[in-house]
Design a protein around this motif. Sequence first.
Motif, PDB file in Angstrom:
ATOM      1  N   GLU A  31       0.836  -1.203   0.000  1.00 52.35           N
ATOM      2  CA  GLU A  31       0.000   0.000   0.000  1.00 52.35           C
ATOM      3  C   GLU A  31       0.871   1.253   0.000  1.00 52.35           C
ATOM      4  O   GLU A  31       0.577   2.222  -0.700  1.00 52.35           O
ATOM      5  N   LYS A  32       1.948   1.218   0.777  1.00 53.35           N
ATOM      6  CA  LYS A  32       2.852   2.362   0.818  1.00 53.35           C
ATOM      7  C   LYS A  32       3.581   2.536  -0.501  1.00 53.35           C
ATOM      8  O   LYS A  32       3.787   3.663  -0.965  1.00 53.35           O
TER       9      LYS A  32
ATOM     10  N   GLN B  24      -2.409   2.653  -4.789  1.00 54.33           N
ATOM     11  CA  GLN B  24      -3.698   2.196  -5.317  1.00 54.33           C
ATOM     12  C   GLN B  24      -3.633   0.733  -5.749  1.00 54.33           C
ATOM     13  O   GLN B  24      -2.623   0.287  -6.315  1.00 54.33           O
ATOM     14  N   PRO B  25      -4.718  -0.039  -5.512  1.00 53.22           N
ATOM     15  CA  PRO B  25      -4.736  -1.441  -5.946  1.00 53.22           C
ATOM     16  C   PRO B  25      -4.494  -1.603  -7.442  1.00 53.22           C
ATOM     17  O   PRO B  25      -3.855  -2.567  -7.865  1.00 53.22           O
ATOM     18  N   GLY B  26      -5.022  -0.653  -8.241  1.00 56.69           N
ATOM     19  CA  GLY B  26      -4.822  -0.752  -9.682  1.00 56.69           C
ATOM     20  C   GLY B  26      -3.361  -0.715 -10.077  1.00 56.69           C
ATOM     21  O   GLY B  26      -2.937  -1.396 -11.019  1.00 56.69           O
ATOM     22  N   SER B  27      -2.582   0.074  -9.348  1.00 54.96           N
ATOM     23  CA  SER B  27      -1.145   0.155  -9.644  1.00 54.96           C
ATOM     24  C   SER B  27      -0.449  -1.159  -9.324  1.00 54.96           C
ATOM     25  O   SER B  27       0.485  -1.576 -10.020  1.00 54.96           O
ATOM     26  N   VAL B  28      -0.928  -1.818  -8.257  1.00 52.02           N
ATOM     27  CA  VAL B  28      -0.360  -3.112  -7.900  1.00 52.02           C
ATOM     28  C   VAL B  28      -0.676  -4.133  -8.989  1.00 52.02           C
ATOM     29  O   VAL B  28       0.201  -4.874  -9.452  1.00 52.02           O
ATOM     30  N   SER B  29      -1.936  -4.181  -9.409  1.00 57.53           N
ATOM     31  CA  SER B  29      -2.357  -5.138 -10.433  1.00 57.53           C
ATOM     32  C   SER B  29      -1.553  -4.945 -11.710  1.00 57.53           C
ATOM     33  O   SER B  29      -1.132  -5.921 -12.353  1.00 57.53           O
TER      34      SER B  29
ATOM     35  N   HIS C 157      -9.347  -4.835  -6.782  1.00 57.39           N
ATOM     36  CA  HIS C 157      -9.579  -3.549  -6.120  1.00 57.39           C
ATOM     37  C   HIS C 157      -9.394  -3.591  -4.610  1.00 57.39           C
ATOM     38  O   HIS C 157      -9.762  -2.652  -3.928  1.00 57.39           O
ATOM     39  N   SER C 158      -8.820  -4.662  -4.093  1.00 57.37           N
ATOM     40  CA  SER C 158      -8.648  -4.789  -2.647  1.00 57.37           C
ATOM     41  C   SER C 158      -7.187  -5.085  -2.319  1.00 57.37           C
ATOM     42  O   SER C 158      -6.623  -6.074  -2.792  1.00 57.37           O
TER      43      SER C 158
END
Length: 873
Positions: free
Chosen positions: A290-291, A295-300, A310-311
Amino acid sequence: MRLNLCGLVCAFAFSVILNSSNAAPLPSGNPLHRGVFKDSKGDLASWKITETDTLEWNNRPYIPVGATFTPVSLNNSAASAWQQDQSALQKVYQSGIHNLLITPPSPLVDTSAKAFQRLINELEADKFTYGIAFGNAPLPPVTGFDIQPAIYSYENPNQDHAHWKIPYTKIAAYFLMDAGNENKIISDGMAQISDGVATAPLATDLPTKRPVAMLVPFESLPSDKHLPDLWEGLQTYRDEMLAFFKQIKFGPGLRFFYNPTGASSTLNPEDNHLIPSSEIFHIEWERFIEKKYSQPGSVSESWSIGKTIHSMAVLSRLIPLWSEMHGAPYFYDAATGDIYRLGEQPNLEQWWNDFREWRTQFLRSTLDSVADTLKNEVADVPVVYSIQPGNNLLQQTVSGGVDGLAVQVVPHQQFRLDRSTGPAWAVASRCAEPPWFIAAPITGVTQQGKSTTGYSSDFTFGQTITSLRLIGMKGFFVDGIQSEVPGQDWLTNSSDLSWIAAQNNRIAADPLASTFIPHVLFYPDIAAQEARTGIVPGSEGVYWLPCPINGQPLDLWPSFSGYIMQLPNGTSVTVLRSMMGPRKVRFSVPLPKNVHIFTPEGDPVLFQTAGKHDLIVPFNREPLIFESAGQTIFPKQAATDAELLLELLLKQSENGNARGSTVAKFELSQTSDLIHQDNYAEAYTNLRDELNSLIPSMSPYQWIEGETAEGTNFPQIAVNPDASNGMYLRLSTIQEPDEAGAYAARYQIHVPADGKYSIWMAGTPPSSSISPITWYVDRDAEQPPVDTTPVGSLYLSGYMGWFKLGSVTLKAGDHALTIHVHGKAKGKYVFSIDTIEVNPTNMLFNPDATEHPIPLPPKIADSYTEAILKQRP
């Protein structure tokens, strides 16, 4: 600032590293590693770590030569046990040994506080100075998902079930992949486990002609073989540790704490594939992503997930179903059973890079936290952690809690002094603030199974201490006084105890002992080329060590090798070695007066100038360091040597009209024009391309990279710049192989004609710590290597060496060479393959680490070498 070329010091030019080892240290300013120890009587003692990795106690260097001591009375309440300890301590002190490292026989916090205080009182009464080791911390073993598809994949068209041996697993998921369709998962479920064997169906009614099953075990692994669970168990252990020490009062003899989280608190190679499952792990892992990504989208997107999740909570639960380029391109959510396929052209490294970055940060901060707790709540003395070869927990800047690094030394394996202490000093030298650097323990050595200490004389023992001092060590603890390990108890031959005292007195009388810094030549750890951790070839005690700094390799085979190291101030230095031995080499630079050349020892190299722009430099066996004020350094003979080699290869070709030969002849004429135009760099590039294309078909030998195995269940392709081609095939696991019964690697070899051929391997020579192997070609009988004694120089920090597998008669054409690993070594299957070389038995092969031999028949190769060395530069 530190007297070495690494980190910020690189900005002060390369010559800084070459300063005299006896130079006085620079002013320390305000060291991070310092404190004030208050003993039980209220007396104060100040301490700090100097720029030369020395612990100063009350402004005096503390460079102990002592021994480890294992008290029997901590686990045995009988009066005789305490009398045995008292008698041993009296004998040790009377022998002149006044420095001890107390090593409890069990976890320190599980021993009797009363018995421990009695021991401390005895040490103080006898005026020992001492460190306290914590033994194996009583932490639970880590549990989690073991992602090793290379080991846990199963393919057999003649079986309807897959089987895996998994002795530490009670739960495991399986995934059935379609190997003919990009490893698409077509079925999954939970494996059946009975008597240490997991079973999963290889269903034949599914739409695939090539089903491959993959297992993901959920394991609870022994903490003596893996990292303990520092996520779930740390707080409880911290509370137990503080409760224990509240009952203890230390006198003025205390000097340091050693491995407070236990010696097992290091990352083993197997841990790289283990993803913990504890609740705290997921909380901290979720915070990290998260840090980093917000955003979850950036992780995906970064993890190449085919759909956006989205989680952050779901993202933190995802387990990759691939590692080391094996497996299926999916994530698995163990909580729900959902799987997510990666998108097109996925980045298979990003998730693993994020995971290992966070894990290292977390565990490193844990070590610091435990150290700070001890210094704040128990006693403000230095905290030392042991560092193992390849352990990356302490590869970052030592700051805050950790004050020192300790290395275990095995003197009878002399190369390990380079393999372990050298890389460890490289870690110490990278630190913004220097840590205390000690050898603990120096293990005993048996000679023909009879010697109690393993040292034939005080002279041989002194040689070991001297070699450790030359690599920068500032403390030495020999294992062991009253050791539990058979054959390592110095008390059984107590006359030898005086050797330890003599070395301690020798160092105490040396006014330069505390200011000594090793002579070191660094190389970029991402661009090693021919640089090898250890003593620089041809030098007088200069160590070649890796440094995390930008650089690029200079591969000018067959004549020169080296690297360019970029310095933070925008300049660079070039390190170059002649692979042909001593010779004079011509360089062309616009301003020769701005070029300065040094030996690894720092001595200036005298060179000649020729005309306005050329300089002629004498090379010996050692590499040379060029400071050229930004001017490109290129040896002209790199091009002319390659030109002559290409001419000789063409003469050896049996088919001079072949297209490859025709192109090569044309290239020869073109490069000849470039050489006449003084464009040697471009000429060499063109010649090297032609050599690379011709050598496979014209060379009398075949050079095979270990990581290119056609079939293997070795779990890892390890990346290391010291290896040939920067990679090697690696096996290091406690897991049993599948029902085939052995770990194996298969290679295709090609021989141009009928005849007898020798097969050599560069890898880990089988020994007491390396698994035994057998080999065979095609369907011949298996046989062990004819000789496992390393030939030529060891490399990759002394881990790799060349040894001969044997000889075999072959028909012209393609054949299959298979390597089988049989049995464990010290509880693990351990073996690595870097390179395989096949040559006619009448062709002499002189192994030299990763250096390719000249691809010519012996007599012609010798005449080629003689010809280029006779040429005038």
